[in-house]
Design a protein around this motif. Structure first.
Motif, PDB file in Angstrom:
ATOM      1  N   LEU A 130     -22.838 -16.640 -71.573  1.00  0.00           N
ATOM      2  CA  LEU A 130     -24.180 -16.208 -71.302  1.00  0.00           C
ATOM      3  C   LEU A 130     -25.096 -17.230 -71.003  1.00  0.00           C
ATOM      4  O   LEU A 130     -25.324 -18.314 -71.537  1.00  0.00           O
ATOM      5  CB  LEU A 130     -24.415 -15.325 -72.587  1.00  0.00           C
ATOM      6  CG  LEU A 130     -23.691 -14.272 -73.108  1.00  0.00           C
ATOM      7  CD1 LEU A 130     -24.322 -13.476 -74.270  1.00  0.00           C
ATOM      8  CD2 LEU A 130     -23.199 -13.291 -71.895  1.00  0.00           C
ATOM      9  N   GLY A 131     -26.145 -16.823 -69.897  1.00  0.00           N
ATOM     10  CA  GLY A 131     -27.169 -17.601 -69.386  1.00  0.00           C
ATOM     11  C   GLY A 131     -26.933 -17.978 -68.000  1.00  0.00           C
ATOM     12  O   GLY A 131     -26.234 -17.588 -67.271  1.00  0.00           O
ATOM     13  N   ARG A 132     -27.775 -18.921 -67.554  1.00  0.00           N
ATOM     14  CA  ARG A 132     -27.660 -19.478 -66.323  1.00  0.00           C
ATOM     15  C   ARG A 132     -26.851 -20.986 -66.303  1.00  0.00           C
ATOM     16  O   ARG A 132     -27.013 -21.827 -67.160  1.00  0.00           O
ATOM     17  CB  ARG A 132     -29.197 -19.659 -65.942  1.00  0.00           C
ATOM     18  CG  ARG A 132     -29.183 -20.132 -64.415  1.00  0.00           C
ATOM     19  CD  ARG A 132     -30.731 -20.464 -63.781  1.00  0.00           C
ATOM     20  NE  ARG A 132     -30.677 -21.282 -62.526  1.00  0.00           N
ATOM     21  CZ  ARG A 132     -31.046 -20.593 -61.293  1.00  0.00           C
ATOM     22  NH1 ARG A 132     -31.266 -19.271 -61.480  1.00  0.00           N
ATOM     23  NH2 ARG A 132     -31.054 -21.228 -60.336  1.00  0.00           N
ATOM     24  N   TRP A 133     -26.421 -20.984 -65.191  1.00  0.00           N
ATOM     25  CA  TRP A 133     -25.256 -22.407 -64.966  1.00  0.00           C
ATOM     26  C   TRP A 133     -25.558 -22.600 -63.600  1.00  0.00           C
ATOM     27  O   TRP A 133     -25.434 -21.921 -62.588  1.00  0.00           O
ATOM     28  CB  TRP A 133     -23.869 -22.092 -65.309  1.00  0.00           C
ATOM     29  CG  TRP A 133     -23.381 -21.564 -66.450  1.00  0.00           C
ATOM     30  CD1 TRP A 133     -23.385 -20.169 -67.055  1.00  0.00           C
ATOM     31  CD2 TRP A 133     -22.652 -22.298 -67.314  1.00  0.00           C
ATOM     32  NE1 TRP A 133     -23.082 -20.068 -68.233  1.00  0.00           N
ATOM     33  CE2 TRP A 133     -22.466 -21.384 -68.466  1.00  0.00           C
ATOM     34  CE3 TRP A 133     -22.177 -23.730 -67.582  1.00  0.00           C
ATOM     35  CZ2 TRP A 133     -22.015 -21.984 -69.654  1.00  0.00           C
ATOM     36  CZ3 TRP A 133     -21.562 -24.041 -68.490  1.00  0.00           C
ATOM     37  CH2 TRP A 133     -21.562 -23.362 -69.782  1.00  0.00           C
ATOM     38  N   ASP A 134     -26.016 -24.025 -63.517  1.00  0.00           N
ATOM     39  CA  ASP A 134     -26.444 -24.565 -61.970  1.00  0.00           C
ATOM     40  C   ASP A 134     -25.547 -25.473 -61.688  1.00  0.00           C
ATOM     41  O   ASP A 134     -24.881 -26.184 -62.233  1.00  0.00           O
ATOM     42  CB  ASP A 134     -27.791 -25.430 -62.082  1.00  0.00           C
ATOM     43  CG  ASP A 134     -29.150 -24.452 -62.454  1.00  0.00           C
ATOM     44  OD1 ASP A 134     -29.101 -23.288 -61.931  1.00  0.00           O
ATOM     45  OD2 ASP A 134     -29.743 -24.765 -63.396  1.00  0.00           O
ATOM     46  N   GLN A 135     -24.942 -25.212 -60.113  1.00  0.00           N
ATOM     47  CA  GLN A 135     -24.169 -26.105 -59.750  1.00  0.00           C
ATOM     48  C   GLN A 135     -24.447 -27.553 -59.660  1.00  0.00           C
ATOM     49  O   GLN A 135     -25.509 -27.887 -59.345  1.00  0.00           O
ATOM     50  CB  GLN A 135     -23.847 -25.392 -58.121  1.00  0.00           C
ATOM     51  CG  GLN A 135     -22.454 -26.109 -57.553  1.00  0.00           C
ATOM     52  CD  GLN A 135     -21.830 -25.208 -56.429  1.00  0.00           C
ATOM     53  OE1 GLN A 135     -22.717 -24.516 -55.724  1.00  0.00           O
ATOM     54  NE2 GLN A 135     -20.872 -25.825 -55.844  1.00  0.00           N
ATOM     55  N   VAL A 136     -23.360 -28.287 -60.055  1.00  0.00           N
ATOM     56  CA  VAL A 136     -23.594 -29.660 -60.035  1.00  0.00           C
ATOM     57  C   VAL A 136     -23.104 -30.250 -58.710  1.00  0.00           C
ATOM     58  O   VAL A 136     -22.250 -30.128 -58.065  1.00  0.00           O
ATOM     59  CB  VAL A 136     -22.575 -30.643 -61.131  1.00  0.00           C
ATOM     60  CG1 VAL A 136     -22.675 -31.910 -61.202  1.00  0.00           C
ATOM     61  CG2 VAL A 136     -22.816 -29.871 -62.439  1.00  0.00           C
ATOM     62  N   GLY A 137     -24.331 -31.218 -58.282  1.00  0.00           N
ATOM     63  CA  GLY A 137     -24.069 -31.965 -57.112  1.00  0.00           C
ATOM     64  C   GLY A 137     -25.223 -32.054 -56.333  1.00  0.00           C
ATOM     65  O   GLY A 137     -26.204 -31.295 -56.336  1.00  0.00           O
ATOM     66  N   GLU A 138     -25.422 -32.972 -55.645  1.00  0.00           N
ATOM     67  CA  GLU A 138     -26.703 -33.611 -55.089  1.00  0.00           C
ATOM     68  C   GLU A 138     -27.042 -32.542 -53.951  1.00  0.00           C
ATOM     69  O   GLU A 138     -28.481 -32.072 -53.803  1.00  0.00           O
ATOM     70  CB  GLU A 138     -26.699 -34.928 -54.294  1.00  0.00           C
ATOM     71  CG  GLU A 138     -28.013 -35.333 -53.842  1.00  0.00           C
ATOM     72  CD  GLU A 138     -28.010 -36.802 -53.178  1.00  0.00           C
ATOM     73  OE1 GLU A 138     -29.015 -37.210 -52.834  1.00  0.00           O
ATOM     74  OE2 GLU A 138     -26.757 -37.427 -53.081  1.00  0.00           O
ATOM     75  N   TYR A 139     -26.336 -31.852 -53.110  1.00  0.00           N
ATOM     76  CA  TYR A 139     -26.780 -30.983 -52.063  1.00  0.00           C
ATOM     77  C   TYR A 139     -26.257 -29.601 -52.261  1.00  0.00           C
ATOM     78  O   TYR A 139     -26.076 -28.723 -51.286  1.00  0.00           O
ATOM     79  CB  TYR A 139     -26.165 -31.648 -50.760  1.00  0.00           C
ATOM     80  CG  TYR A 139     -26.686 -32.950 -50.462  1.00  0.00           C
ATOM     81  CD1 TYR A 139     -27.878 -33.122 -50.012  1.00  0.00           C
ATOM     82  CD2 TYR A 139     -25.709 -34.050 -50.540  1.00  0.00           C
ATOM     83  CE1 TYR A 139     -28.226 -34.475 -49.591  1.00  0.00           C
ATOM     84  CE2 TYR A 139     -26.034 -35.311 -50.252  1.00  0.00           C
ATOM     85  CZ  TYR A 139     -27.265 -35.470 -49.588  1.00  0.00           C
ATOM     86  OH  TYR A 139     -27.943 -36.680 -49.363  1.00  0.00           O
ATOM     87  N   LEU A 140     -25.831 -29.309 -53.522  1.00  0.00           N
ATOM     88  CA  LEU A 140     -25.346 -28.040 -54.008  1.00  0.00           C
ATOM     89  C   LEU A 140     -26.358 -27.345 -54.626  1.00  0.00           C
ATOM     90  O   LEU A 140     -27.212 -27.647 -55.722  1.00  0.00           O
ATOM     91  CB  LEU A 140     -24.141 -28.189 -54.753  1.00  0.00           C
ATOM     92  CG  LEU A 140     -22.985 -28.926 -53.993  1.00  0.00           C
ATOM     93  CD1 LEU A 140     -21.892 -29.146 -55.038  1.00  0.00           C
ATOM     94  CD2 LEU A 140     -22.569 -28.027 -52.686  1.00  0.00           C
ATOM     95  N   SER A 141     -26.602 -25.931 -54.271  1.00  0.00           N
ATOM     96  CA  SER A 141     -27.823 -25.052 -54.899  1.00  0.00           C
ATOM     97  C   SER A 141     -27.230 -23.924 -55.463  1.00  0.00           C
ATOM     98  O   SER A 141     -28.034 -23.023 -55.680  1.00  0.00           O
ATOM     99  CB  SER A 141     -28.736 -24.883 -53.973  1.00  0.00           C
ATOM    100  OG  SER A 141     -28.348 -24.305 -52.785  1.00  0.00           O
ATOM    101  N   GLY A 142     -26.013 -23.494 -55.830  1.00  0.00           N
ATOM    102  CA  GLY A 142     -25.478 -22.272 -56.172  1.00  0.00           C
ATOM    103  C   GLY A 142     -25.983 -22.234 -57.820  1.00  0.00           C
ATOM    104  O   GLY A 142     -26.008 -23.252 -58.384  1.00  0.00           O
TER     105      GLY A 142
END
Length: 602
Positions: A130-142
């Motif tokens: 549960l919650g928010r998961w931000d994509q890992v990577g310099e140019y990734l914004s998912g």
């Protein structure tokens, strides 16, 4: 060395883990040119990471003698290793070329194992997700947001781009539409604060992406996904809802409180009527199709999601344009049915210039033109209105029925469905700035010109009392008259021979000895001053024409011709200053003189 957070993962059957040989912990490179590090867990999992950008790769490890085998997501790699309590050397290559990298155990080595590679208890995973998961990577914004009620939302940057429901299965995360129908599934693992999702590719490999748990409060995220009561939707929906202009799926929904709407994207515009059934939105477009959407709300976004004919779910994330309700009420205002005839008054030109269509409506009359290149086709006639159904009619072309005639905001005309326009396709017209007085004056000028032309042709096609001329002996295509005495006495007839003809379009014969031949049909009426008429029906092709003819009598009764053969009688109509003759089934026959005059003018 820098590692990206998305790669191909080879599915490998891993052998049993070797015994723990003291590798557990975090090891950081001591080389100045390298910023990578490894974390090994006793259960055989490992992570390799790059300290500047924080990206991870995960996998499993085993040892055999002095060989360390790392099963990276991209496949296995082997290293020779040497280890002391605080130092680790990894080398690869051969006798001719070998690369060795030294690592030192970090101060919080074992704590880092728990932080990065902690394997959650399966029962805890639903809560951890549960919650928010931000994509890992310099140019990734998912990013993903998972809610406790089983719904999820995916973001691309600041804009959401998909949503639905999710469910957990053993080692899998199943993504579903809002209706609960499974759409796709991904392999899933949780490594401490990192969520790994793996998509199976067509070749059996997997595409992996990693997401880091955000600090956002899951409770606040839950509160943002507010859902109004179903009975409130009818009041919330009116206005204009638009997707982000840069969104992959660009759409604009304009809902009028009266129940009609306009749907626009980059390619087309649809007009229709909207209705609600709970959280289902139905749009019955004027082309006869019904579009079904499921409504969801997340913060400022209203989500219109629909499932396509091939089962894919499309989601449009829209925000309500500020102040748009007043604009929609003004721009989409429709006159009541009883005022539609008055609202039609004016000149309307197709908004798509390539069509070159123009309608002019004045009271119960219409004037229509179609311009394609150097060719202009024009017609005129009468109109009839039945609710929003418009019928235009004249003797030459018959009736064309437009199932829907909408006038929006007094400036836009929408006509849908016509035999002359090829089916239920909306065509949109804009109103020209001409005033009602100017339109009426124009129409009166056109009608006056037609009356003058009709009067002139009445003189060019004269009529008078029947003349006793005896039997016609035959000439050209007209054979000799076998019964000149069969006439109407004291009849008004044409003062000289008049020919009226109809010629059909060429067509291909499908059956018989002439199959494959191109032919055309023709009907000719020869009216003689002696009160006799010869009707000839013929078919023309590569072979000798097929001709059938019959003699009869005729007389004029005002603007009609009554003609007969023994035992049968029929009435024909003369119109347009006797230039055109119409049969009871509205087949048009042109006067030869008038046709030749029209050709000479062209």
């Amino acid at each position: 060395m820098t590692y990206r957070s998305t790669w191909l993962v080879c599915l490998l059957a891993l052998p049993a883990l070797a015994q723990n040989i003291g590798l557990e912990g975090e090891w950081l490179s001591t080389e100045e040119s390298s910023s990578e590090g490894y974390i090994f867990a006793a259960d055989g999992r490992f992570a390799v990471f790059d300290r500047p950008d924080g990206s991870y790769q995960f996998g499993r490890w085993r040892t055999e003698g002095d060989i360390l085998e790392l099963h990276f997501p991209s496949g296995p790699s082997q290293y020779n290793f040497k280890r002391s309590d605080a130092q680790l050397e990894l080398s690869y290559g051969d006798a001719f070329f070998e690369v060795t990298t030294s690592y030192a155990r970090s101060p919080d080595s074992r704590g880092r194992v728990a932080a990065v590679l902690a394997a959650p208890v399966p029962a805890d995973i639903p809560g951890l997700l549960l919650g928010r998961w931000d994509q890992v990577g310099e140019y990734l914004s998912g990013a993903y947001v998972f809610l406790s009620d089983g719904r999820y939302l995916h973001f691309d940057g600041d804009q959401p781009d998909s949503l639905g429901r999710y469910k957990l299965e053993a080692g899998k995360l199943v993504f579903c539409g809002l209706d609960g129908a499974p759409s796709y599934e991904e392999g899933m693992d949780v490594f401490g604060p990192i969520l790994e999702l793996r998509t199976e590719m067509f070749d059996g490999s997997q595409l992996a992406s990693h997401y880091r748990k955000a600090a956002a409060d899951p409770t606040a995220l839950e509160a943002a996904w507010t859902t109004p009561a179903a009975e409130e939707l009818a009041a919330l929906l009116p206005g204009r809802w638009s997707t982000d202009p840069e969104a992959f799926l660009s759409q604009q929904f304009s809902f009028h409180p009266a129940g009609h709407c306009v749907l626009q994207d980059d390619i087309s515009t649809n007009f229709g009527n909207w209705r609600l059934e709970g959280f289902k939105l139905f749009v019955d477009d004027l082309g006869g199709w019904t579009h079904e959407y499921t409504l969801s709300f997340f913060g400022e976004f209203s989500v219109f999601s629909m499932r396509t004919v091939n089962g894919d779910e499309l989601a449009y994330f829209c925000t309500l344009d500020e102040g748009s309700l007043a604009e929609v009420e003004r721009e989409l205002a429709k006159p009541p049915a009883e005022a539609l005839r008055d609202a039609l008054l004016g000149c309307w030109k197709s908004e798509e210039e390539m069509l070159g269509l123009t309608w002019i409506f004045v009271d119960d009359r219409y004037y229509y033109s179609s311009e394609t290149g150097d060719i202009t086709l024009a017609s005129r006639g009468k109109i009839e209105l039945d609710g929003e159904q418009l019928t235009v009619w004249n003797r030459a072309e018959g009736a064309a029925v437009y199932e829907h005639c909408w006038i929006l905001g007094g400036r836009q005309l929408v006509l849908v469905g016509s035999s002359s326009q090829g089916g239920l396709v909306p065509i949109v017209y804009g109103k020209t700035p001409a005033s009602d007085e100017e339109i009426r004056a124009w129409a009166e000028t056109v009608e006056a010109e037609k009356r003058a032309a009709d009067e002139a042709w009445l003189q060019r096609i004269p009529v008078g009392p029947r003349k006793e001329q005896g039997a016609f002996g035959g000439a050209g295509d007209v054979p000799a008259d076998p019964d000149a005495g069969f006439v109407y006495t004291d009849a008004v007839v044409f003062a000289e021979m008049e020919l009226y003809f109809w010629q059909g379009l060429a067509y291909e014969v499908e059956f018989g000895p002439n199959a494959g031949s191109i032919v055309y049909d023709r009907t000719d009426w020869y009216f003689l001053p002696n009160g006799r008429v010869y009707k000839q029906v013929s078919s023309h092709g590569p072979a000798q024409p097929l001709i059938q003819g019959i003699w009869g009598r005729y007389k004029l009764e005002g603007q009609q011709i009554r003609w007969s053969v023994p035992g049968e009688e029929e009435v024909l109509d003369l119109e347009d200053g006797r230039r055109n003759l119409y049969s009871p089934d509205n087949l048009q026959f042109n006067n030869l003189k008038a046709a030749e005059a029209a050709l000479s003018q062209d």
